[in-house]
Motif scaffolding. Structure first.
Motif, short mmCIF file in Angstrom:
data_model
loop_
_atom_site.label_atom_id
_atom_site.label_comp_id
_atom_site.label_asym_id
_atom_site.label_seq_id
_atom_site.Cartn_x
_atom_site.Cartn_y
_atom_site.Cartn_z
N VAL A 1 0.83 -1.21 0.00
CA VAL A 1 0.00 0.00 0.00
C VAL A 1 0.87 1.26 0.00
O VAL A 1 0.42 2.34 0.40
CB VAL A 1 -0.98 0.01 1.20
N ALA A 2 2.08 1.14 -0.48
CA ALA A 2 3.01 2.27 -0.50
C ALA A 2 2.42 3.47 -1.23
O ALA A 2 1.80 3.32 -2.28
CB ALA A 2 4.32 1.85 -1.17
N GLY A 3 2.60 4.64 -0.63
CA GLY A 3 2.19 5.88 -1.28
C GLY A 3 0.71 6.19 -1.22
O GLY A 3 0.26 7.15 -1.84
N THR A 4 -0.05 5.42 -0.44
CA THR A 4 -1.50 5.61 -0.41
C THR A 4 -1.98 6.45 0.78
O THR A 4 -3.16 6.76 0.87
CB THR A 4 -2.22 4.25 -0.35
N GLY A 5 -1.08 6.77 1.69
CA GLY A 5 -1.50 7.44 2.92
C GLY A 5 -1.88 6.48 4.03
O GLY A 5 -2.28 6.90 5.11
N VAL A 6 -1.77 5.19 3.74
CA VAL A 6 -2.07 4.15 4.74
C VAL A 6 -0.75 3.57 5.24
O VAL A 6 0.14 3.27 4.44
CB VAL A 6 -2.93 3.03 4.13
N PRO B 1 -2.06 10.57 13.50
CA PRO B 1 -1.59 11.34 12.33
C PRO B 1 -0.11 11.67 12.44
O PRO B 1 0.58 11.78 11.43
CB PRO B 1 -2.45 12.61 12.38
N GLN B 2 0.38 11.84 13.66
CA GLN B 2 1.80 12.19 13.85
C GLN B 2 2.75 11.10 13.37
O GLN B 2 3.92 11.37 13.12
CB GLN B 2 2.07 12.50 15.33
N ALA B 3 2.25 9.86 13.26
CA ALA B 3 3.11 8.74 12.87
C ALA B 3 3.06 8.48 11.36
O ALA B 3 3.32 7.36 10.91
CB ALA B 3 2.70 7.49 13.63
N SER B 4 2.78 9.49 10.58
CA SER B 4 2.56 9.32 9.14
C SER B 4 3.79 8.85 8.37
O SER B 4 3.66 8.29 7.28
CB SER B 4 2.05 10.63 8.53
N ALA B 5 4.98 9.05 8.90
CA ALA B 5 6.20 8.60 8.22
C ALA B 5 6.72 7.28 8.78
O ALA B 5 7.80 6.83 8.39
CB ALA B 5 7.30 9.66 8.31
N THR B 6 5.96 6.66 9.66
CA THR B 6 6.36 5.37 10.24
C THR B 6 5.52 4.28 9.60
O THR B 6 4.31 4.19 9.83
CB THR B 6 6.14 5.37 11.76
N THR B 7 6.14 3.47 8.76
CA THR B 7 5.42 2.37 8.12
C THR B 7 6.40 1.26 7.76
O THR B 7 7.60 1.52 7.56
CB THR B 7 4.63 2.84 6.89
N GLY B 8 5.90 0.06 7.73
CA GLY B 8 6.76 -1.09 7.46
C GLY B 8 7.72 -1.38 8.59
O GLY B 8 8.71 -2.10 8.40
N ALA B 9 7.44 -0.86 9.77
CA ALA B 9 8.38 -0.94 10.88
C ALA B 9 7.99 -2.05 11.87
O ALA B 9 6.82 -2.38 12.02
CB ALA B 9 8.46 0.39 11.61
N ALA B 10 9.00 -2.58 12.54
CA ALA B 10 8.81 -3.49 13.67
C ALA B 10 9.24 -2.72 14.91
O ALA B 10 10.43 -2.56 15.17
CB ALA B 10 9.64 -4.76 13.50
N LEU B 11 8.27 -2.20 15.65
CA LEU B 11 8.53 -1.27 16.74
C LEU B 11 8.50 -2.01 18.07
O LEU B 11 7.51 -2.63 18.44
CB LEU B 11 7.47 -0.16 16.72
N ARG B 12 9.59 -1.92 18.80
CA ARG B 12 9.76 -2.71 20.01
C ARG B 12 9.33 -1.94 21.25
O ARG B 12 9.71 -0.80 21.45
CB ARG B 12 11.22 -3.12 20.14
#
Length: 264
Positions: free
Chosen positions: A172-177, A243-254
């Protein structure tokens, strides 16, 4: 930072207790309309009532369905046809020796821990893409990387969560999701408290003390040297949904207390 999720609808699977309930509470506090899910009606009703009592003005509703089955996922989708936020939290766990785990248990863990998220993400993501905004979070575990010898069937499903969330983020890259995974470590949920209770009573310890002893003995790499609270885990999930996490995607957050002994 003020997280505002007003006018967003969030579905949290397996949210009648534990980490799921804490996530539902955090999202409700941020203004989201929250759909609580559990397998049966009574726990769902109690969780909805508890959230409304805990969060003044909360917009909460519940739906009972076993999302570890295709039929349960379809029932939830029929009742809640769209969502802005999907938290794939539902999961089962339990120690069992590899040589004693029958095929049926492998299948059950796969259906609940992996396929629930697959089916619901497949159903809700297209609507998020149409709106050019959405958040999908898979609740994985440090056990997905640090596979426990006594819960191999559980660890493998949590590794699966990581693979699926990463792949979906690319899809879903580039979709805002955004699609992410959150990895809790040992967490003091109601289920864990029950697991610790007998040993704590025998040792004359409080549940918290027994939890700390477990971490030091079984997860010695922990940096916080104690179990996390459900709210500590939920706080990260709520941020990832914001909304603040809009640049965080595809991540494994510990949020594992430092159990995973790696800097990457």
């Amino acid at each position: 930072m003020k997280i505002d999720l007003t006018n967003k609808t969030a579905i949290v699977t397996g949210s009648t207790a534990g980490i799921g309930f804490a996530i539902a509470k955090g999202l409700a506090e941020a203004g989201a309309t929250v759909v609580v899910n559990g397998r049966t009606g009574s726990p769902v009703e109690k969780a909805v009532a508890a959230l409304i009592a805990a969060v003044p003005g909360a917009r909460v509703r519940g739906f009972a369905a076993d999302v570890g089955t295709a039929e349960g996922c379809e029932a939830l989708l029929n009742a809640e046809p769209s969502a802005d936020i999907l938290v794939n939290n539902v999961g089962i766990y339990g120690p069992q020796d590899f040589f004693e785990i029958p095929d049926s248990e492998w299948s059950r863990f796969f259906e609940v821990n992996i396929m629930s998220g697959v089916r619901l993400s497949r159903a809700y993501l297209p609507g998020m893409q149409e709106k050019a905004w959405g958040r999908v979070v898979f609740v994985s575990s440090e056990s997905g990387l640090n596979i426990p010898a006594d819960m191999i069937h559980y660890g493998f499903t949590k590794t699966g969560n990581l693979a699926i969330s990463r792949g979906l983020a690319k899809r879903v890259a580039g979709t805002g999701v955004t699609v992410n995974a959150v990895l809790p470590g040992p967490t003091l949920t109601e289920g864990v408290e029950e697991m610790l209770r007998e040993g704590a009573e025998k040792a004359g310890q409080t549940i918290a003390e027994a939890g700390t002893a477990f971490v030091k003995n079984e997860r010695s790499t922990s940096i916080i040297q104690r179990m996390a609270t459900v709210d500590e885990v939920a706080n990260l999930v709520v941020y990832v949904c914001s909304p603040q996490a809009s640049a965080t995607t595809g991540a494994a957050l510990r949020v594992d207390g430092g159990v995973l002994d790696t800097i990457a």
